[in-house]
Write a protein that holds these residues in place. Structure first.
Motif, PDB file in Angstrom:
ATOM      1  N   CYS A 389      -2.691 -11.621  -2.526  1.00 44.49           N
ATOM      2  CA  CYS A 389      -2.579 -11.262  -0.930  1.00 44.49           C
ATOM      3  C   CYS A 389      -1.275 -10.582  -0.559  1.00 44.49           C
ATOM      4  O   CYS A 389      -1.050  -9.648   0.026  1.00 44.49           O
ATOM      5  N   LEU A 390      -0.257 -11.289  -0.952  1.00 44.92           N
ATOM      6  CA  LEU A 390       1.228 -10.925  -0.889  1.00 44.92           C
ATOM      7  C   LEU A 390       1.302  -9.706  -1.411  1.00 44.92           C
ATOM      8  O   LEU A 390       1.921  -8.700  -0.910  1.00 44.92           O
ATOM      9  N   CYS A 391       0.958  -9.310  -2.651  1.00 47.80           N
ATOM     10  CA  CYS A 391       1.100  -8.327  -3.312  1.00 47.80           C
ATOM     11  C   CYS A 391       0.231  -6.890  -2.575  1.00 47.80           C
ATOM     12  O   CYS A 391       0.849  -5.841  -2.424  1.00 47.80           O
ATOM     13  N   LYS A 392      -0.864  -7.325  -2.250  1.00 55.67           N
ATOM     14  CA  LYS A 392      -1.735  -6.143  -1.427  1.00 55.67           C
ATOM     15  C   LYS A 392      -0.852  -5.847  -0.138  1.00 55.67           C
ATOM     16  O   LYS A 392      -1.047  -4.756   0.247  1.00 55.67           O
ATOM     17  N   ASP A 393      -0.500  -6.987   0.677  1.00 57.97           N
ATOM     18  CA  ASP A 393       0.364  -6.840   1.808  1.00 57.97           C
ATOM     19  C   ASP A 393       1.458  -5.645   1.837  1.00 57.97           C
ATOM     20  O   ASP A 393       1.565  -4.740   2.443  1.00 57.97           O
ATOM     21  N   TYR A 394       2.041  -6.119   0.557  1.00 54.27           N
ATOM     22  CA  TYR A 394       3.274  -5.201   0.198  1.00 54.27           C
ATOM     23  C   TYR A 394       2.949  -3.831  -0.058  1.00 54.27           C
ATOM     24  O   TYR A 394       3.609  -2.798   0.655  1.00 54.27           O
ATOM     25  N   SER A 397       1.846  -1.838   3.129  1.00 45.11           N
ATOM     26  CA  SER A 397       3.088  -1.753   4.051  1.00 45.11           C
ATOM     27  C   SER A 397       3.626  -0.559   3.670  1.00 45.11           C
ATOM     28  O   SER A 397       4.224   0.312   4.651  1.00 45.11           O
ATOM     29  N   TRP A 398       3.725  -0.086   2.386  1.00 49.08           N
ATOM     30  CA  TRP A 398       4.123   1.414   2.121  1.00 49.08           C
ATOM     31  C   TRP A 398       3.110   2.368   2.242  1.00 49.08           C
ATOM     32  O   TRP A 398       3.456   3.670   2.542  1.00 49.08           O
ATOM     33  N   PHE A 399       1.770   1.932   2.001  1.00 49.78           N
ATOM     34  CA  PHE A 399       0.750   3.118   1.739  1.00 49.78           C
ATOM     35  C   PHE A 399       0.289   3.690   3.205  1.00 49.78           C
ATOM     36  O   PHE A 399      -0.016   4.988   3.324  1.00 49.78           O
ATOM     37  N   GLU A 400      -0.305   2.677   3.899  1.00 45.51           N
ATOM     38  CA  GLU A 400      -0.937   3.013   5.037  1.00 45.51           C
ATOM     39  C   GLU A 400      -0.063   3.621   5.998  1.00 45.51           C
ATOM     40  O   GLU A 400       1.017   2.812   6.690  1.00 45.51           O
ATOM     41  N   VAL A 428      -4.726  -4.589  -6.808  1.00 45.31           N
ATOM     42  CA  VAL A 428      -4.018  -3.444  -5.809  1.00 45.31           C
ATOM     43  C   VAL A 428      -4.639  -2.307  -6.206  1.00 45.31           C
ATOM     44  O   VAL A 428      -4.766  -1.313  -5.202  1.00 45.31           O
ATOM     45  N   LEU A 429      -4.826  -1.924  -7.211  1.00 44.82           N
ATOM     46  CA  LEU A 429      -5.517  -0.568  -7.930  1.00 44.82           C
ATOM     47  C   LEU A 429      -6.694  -0.271  -7.030  1.00 44.82           C
ATOM     48  O   LEU A 429      -7.132   0.997  -6.838  1.00 44.82           O
ATOM     49  N   GLU A 430      -7.662  -1.186  -6.939  1.00 41.87           N
ATOM     50  CA  GLU A 430      -8.851  -1.043  -5.991  1.00 41.87           C
ATOM     51  C   GLU A 430      -8.724  -0.927  -4.775  1.00 41.87           C
ATOM     52  O   GLU A 430      -9.684  -0.586  -4.012  1.00 41.87           O
ATOM     53  N   LEU A 431      -7.519  -1.065  -4.094  1.00 41.45           N
ATOM     54  CA  LEU A 431      -7.075  -0.541  -2.383  1.00 41.45           C
ATOM     55  C   LEU A 431      -7.535   0.843  -2.333  1.00 41.45           C
ATOM     56  O   LEU A 431      -7.583   1.850  -2.926  1.00 41.45           O
ATOM     57  N   GLU A 432      -8.196   0.903  -1.165  1.00 42.54           N
ATOM     58  CA  GLU A 432      -8.697   2.007  -0.631  1.00 42.54           C
ATOM     59  C   GLU A 432      -7.639   3.376  -0.894  1.00 42.54           C
ATOM     60  O   GLU A 432      -6.560   3.294  -0.170  1.00 42.54           O
ATOM     61  N   GLY A 433      -8.029   4.564  -1.530  1.00 42.33           N
ATOM     62  CA  GLY A 433      -7.156   5.556  -1.330  1.00 42.33           C
ATOM     63  C   GLY A 433      -6.013   5.707  -2.519  1.00 42.33           C
ATOM     64  O   GLY A 433      -5.412   6.678  -2.721  1.00 42.33           O
TER      65      GLY A 433
END
Length: 915
Positions: A389-394, A397-400, A428-433
């Motif tokens: 969760c912490l990695c995804k949030d980080y 924060s840069w991507f969106e 993280v690679l599976e996050l949209e976009g």
């Protein structure tokens, strides 16, 4: 019998504590202090009574004094004194131990107590007089040291003193003084920490180095002093010094912080425990304070690039648990909560972009290793989910909703995670976009953006989960980039991506991803870039990455070892500052030497697979043993050993446990042929193998230990491992005797230990200390005749030790019986080893001679068979055993002379051909 000795079924004869004490007394009188110590220790385990236990502790203290283990002598004497404060023997022994430990004031106190109890005792009077002069001498030295310390600080802090040599000498003297406990304490007591702080604040590199190195001496192994120094200096100041531009000063600060961490974690480990034990300290807050400042340094723009690397390296060493046996992973959890985003700040840095942190070529790899270690230290799904969760949030924060720079940071973070905790990277690679952005940025016209995207694509191609998606979408893109890009830095990365996707078949010759010849063309281009010194090291590293994948193909291996310039260029890179190349170099060498694991397929399963029309792996014709042997020779000629030795010396996080395992595999392949082993040792291979055999994955340690065994079997161990190094080899060799090792590893471990046991008593003692003897005995019952023979030969050399001789006299033990029976076996080599052991035992320990007739009714015919043997060696051993038995006692001599032995000896005595 000694602990661990095999005891056959049936009750062991009961021995009382009193009998063991008497035995210990007799052994002590005879000068066998180790055996006496063992007897007293066993007696203590059987004894409950206070007064009797006190006597045993007092006696054991005497043994420890003789064996020069003064810390244990003091501890045992203290236990005896606790039971009886008027025990003058215990008091005297403790005073002797304290004197050797340098605690003279306490030694004097004990001696004065002795004299008050026995005023007329001449020995006590003389000892106190001698000790009094020692104390006087020490006081004189201390007062002299006081003035010296003051003088050194005056020279160093004098701003008008221009004599550089004088300052350097003062600094060196201070550092040397701090290495000794008395000197360190003196500096500490003489307001030294405040003065050292002044040196640090001068901002002059030479003075800062002197201060930092002196502080290392003050903190080493001393928790209370470390706590006081940390309070005086303050964590912010230490962190600031770590972040300075001067590389040596930053490294010295890193070393000091590492020593402080060790002292705060472990407490006092040295012999001067007296003062320390009185102060019980909780170090967890100090540890967290230091770690908090290290984490802040990571994201601090003003910190130097190598200071950031040193902070990462320190965190790797001190935060995760050293072993899964430690249950407390709270420090890792705290660092993840407090600092994961700060670590990702380093991992996501895009060099050259506005506001990026200063980093080196190793920084991102170090961040990946730290993240991987923290992730591996987690114990349950909830902890891992928090990490994800912490990695995804980080990344979000840069991507969106961010500009292009933010998206690049997000993609760089994905690369960092894929190189470290790949589970987190995949999530993280599976996050949209994210994946779409990677593919679109691969076609960017800006080199920096294209570099980030292509590298992310390459790291993603490593992971099976994404590989099929990338094969479908990325291969054509990478081919386009490789063919049409004008920048070599981009083309080389695209090529590595193609190599990774093209090596999916591994060593399976029938599973080719590319058209015939394409692999060789790619490899040729990699070698060309590798040899191009005009390119930067970072770009050439990618050429090695490509070869690490392409060398699965045997044709590529053959061409690579024929290209001496390419091999030497790779070895040169392995020795360079860019340590992130280590894994790729090791992988390439594992492929070239075929030192990966081979699984021989089951013939029946092959038939079934053919019948079911399933795919069957095929070996390339050029991967056959003769080709491998030739490749190994060419690597040795090109200087592979010195490159590997240099890689092992590296303290860098890039030398991960899996990387160490690869290096161990290569070393094992290099020493396969006996004639190559001398060259491997001469170029530093023997020295490099010792740390590999003591640290890393279990498989890696075993491979390194087996390589050490091969060297020890065919070389002179004293030449291969000079000085103290030979004693470091014992533990890895003993590890080869564990039951989970293969038969070949057991056999080579036994052979190597046989060689070591024949060299010196100190080595035999080291083998005993590593608890190898019960394992060696176990293999004497092995069905495999070569392992059984090797174990018997090893025992023959170990029998030169008194402790081992005593084992053969132990009650209810079949050791001696087994040796006598093996002396009558059909296998001549086994007979030679067993009868050699008997000859040794009967010569060195005469009581064994009287026991031989008691262990088996066949003893006489076995000795006669030895004397009548066709082998002169066996006859000689038989004659030595008979001679020793005749000399040992009348009763045994009469039994021998009443048999046919006398007649056989008469005939042998006249044989002129066998002097």
């Amino acid at each position: 019998p000694c602990p661990g000795a095999p005891v056959p079924a049936g009750a062991r004869r009961q021995v009382t504590a009193g009998q063991l004490r008497e035995r210990g007394n007799a052994q002590f009188q005879a000068g066998d202090h180790t055996a006496a110590l063992a007897a007293y220790t066993e007696a203590l385990s059987l004894c409950d009574e206070g007064p009797e236990r006190a006597v045993l502790h007092r006696n054991r203290a005497a043994c420890y004094l003789k064996l020069e283990d003064y810390t244990k002598a003091e501890a045992d004497a203290s236990k005896a004194i606790e039971a009886n404060g008027r025990d003058v023997k215990a008091l005297f022994r403790r005073s002797q131990a304290l004197q050797k430990l340098g605690r003279l004031d306490q030694a004097v106190s004990d001696l004065q107590r002795c004299l008050s109890l026995e005023p007329n005792n001449k020995a006590f009077q003389e000892a106190l007089r001698a000790l009094g002069s020692s104390v006087h001498e020490k006081m004189k030295t201390m007062s002299c040291t006081d003035s010296k310390v003051e003088q050194m600080f005056q020279i160093l802090l004098d701003l008008e003193e221009n004599d550089a040599d004088k300052k350097q000498k003062a600094a060196q003297n201070l550092i040397v003084l701090a290495r000794e406990e008395t000197g360190a304490e003196k500096i500490f007591q003489s307001d030294g920490v405040r003065l050292l702080t002044q040196l640090l604040d001068t901002a002059k590199a030479d003075l800062m180095l002197a201060a930092l190195r002196t502080l290392v001496g003050l903190c080493s192994g001393h928790r209370s002093r470390t706590t006081a120094i940390l309070a005086e200096l303050g964590a912010p100041r230490l962190s600031a010094v770590l972040g300075v531009e001067h590389e040596q000063v930053s490294l010295a600060a890193c070393n000091l912080l590492h020593v402080m961490f060790d002292s705060l974690k472990e407490g006092l480990q040295k012999d001067f425990r007296g003062k320390e034990d009185a102060v019980v300290l909780d170090s967890s807050n100090d540890l967290k304070l230091l770690i908090k400042h290290l984490l802040e340094l990571l994201a601090l723009e003003g910190a130097s690039a190598h200071g950031r690397d040193n902070a990462l390296n320190l965190l790797i060493k001190v935060v995760p648990r050293k072993s899964p046996k430690e249950t407390n992973n709270s420090m890792s959890l705290w660092v993840i909560d407090q600092g994961l985003k700060k670590i990702l700040e380093v991992g996501s840095t895009v060099c050259g972009s506005p506001g990026s942190l200063p980093v080196t070529e190793n920084s991102r790899m170090s961040a990946s290793v730290l993240l991987s270690k923290l992730y591996d230290d987690l114990k349950c799904d909830a902890e891992r989910e928090n990490f994800h969760c912490l990695c995804k949030d980080y990344v979000r924060s840069w991507f969106e909703g961010q500009e292009l720079v933010g998206k690049l940071r997000a993609i760089q973070t994905v690369s960092c995670l894929l190189q470290g905790p790949s589970d987190a990277g995949n999530r993280v690679l599976e996050l949209e976009g994210i994946m779409d952005s990677v593919l679109s940025l691969c076609a960017s016209v800006r080199e920096a953006h294209q570099l980030v995207a292509v590298e992310a694509l390459i790291h993603a191609a490593d992971k099976a989960k994404r590989a099929s998606f990338i094969t479908a979408n990325g291969v054509s893109l990478l081919k386009e980039i490789y063919k049409h890009s004008e920048r070599d830095s981009i083309r080389i990365r695209a090529l590595v991506g193609l190599c990774k996707l093209g090596s999916a078949g591994g060593t399976d010759f029938s599973m080719k991803q590319f058209a015939e010849g394409s692999t060789l063309k790619l490899a040729k281009q990699c070698r060309k870039w590798l040899c191009n010194e005009a390119m930067d090291v970072g770009t050439r590293r990618w050429a090695v990455e490509g070869l690490a994948y392409l060398t699965f193909d045997a044709d590529v291996k053959e061409e690579f070892v024929e290209d001496k310039a390419a091999m030497q260029a790779m070895f040169h890179l392995a020795k360079s500052e860019d340590r992130s190349v280590l894994y790729a170099v090791a992988s390439t060498l594992v492929n070239c030497t075929n030192s990966y694991d081979h699984e021989e397929p089951d013939p029946q399963m092959l038939e079934l697979a053919k019948y079911a029309k399933q795919h069957i792996p095929e070996q390339h014709p050029k991967d056959k043993p003769d080709f491998v042997k030739r490749r190994v020779r060419k690597l040795l000629t090109a200087g592979v050993v010195s490159a590997l030795a240099c890689m092992v010396k590296s303290e860098n996080p890039a030398l991960t446990n899996s990387c160490r395992e690869l290096v161990s595999r290569v070393f094992l392949a290099l020493v396969e042929e006996a004639e190559d082993r001398g060259g491997v040792v001469a170029q530093g291979g023997g020295k490099a193998l010792i740390p590999l055999s003591l640290e890393g994955t279990e498989l890696g340690q075993t491979k390194a230990a087996q390589a050490l065994a091969k060297i020890t079997i065919t070389s002179n161990p004293e030449m291969a491992f000079p000085g103290e190094r030979i004693y470091e080899v014992v533990r890895p060799l003993v590890s080869l005797l564990h039951l989970q090792r293969t038969g070949l590893e057991n056999f080579e471990g036994l052979m190597a230990l046989t060689n070591l046991a024949g060299i010196s008593e100190r080595l035999r003692q080291k083998i005993l200390k590593e608890k190898a003897v019960p394992m060696i005995e176990g293999y004497m019952f092995e069905e495999h005749e070569l392992i059984r023979l090797a174990a018997t030969e090893c025992m023959c050399n170990m029998a030169m030790s008194r402790e081992v001789q005593e084992l053969f006299l132990a009650e209810d033990s079949d050791r001696l019986k087994l040796m006598v029976l093996y002396s009558g076996e059909e296998d001549e080599k086994l007979r030679r080893a067993a009868s050699g052991t008997l000859a040794m035992l009967t010569a060195l320990h005469p009581p064994i001679c009287k026991r031989i007739p008691q262990v088996t009714v066949h003893w006489l015919e076995i000795l006669q068979a030895l004397l009548l043997s066709a082998s002169a060696e066996l006859q000689h051993r038989g004659a030595v055993v008979v001679m020793n038995m005749v000399a040992a006692g009348r009763e045994v001599a009469e039994q021998l002379m009443a048999s046919e032995v006398l007649e056989i000896l008469s005939v042998l005595a006249k044989d002129k051909e066998k002097p």
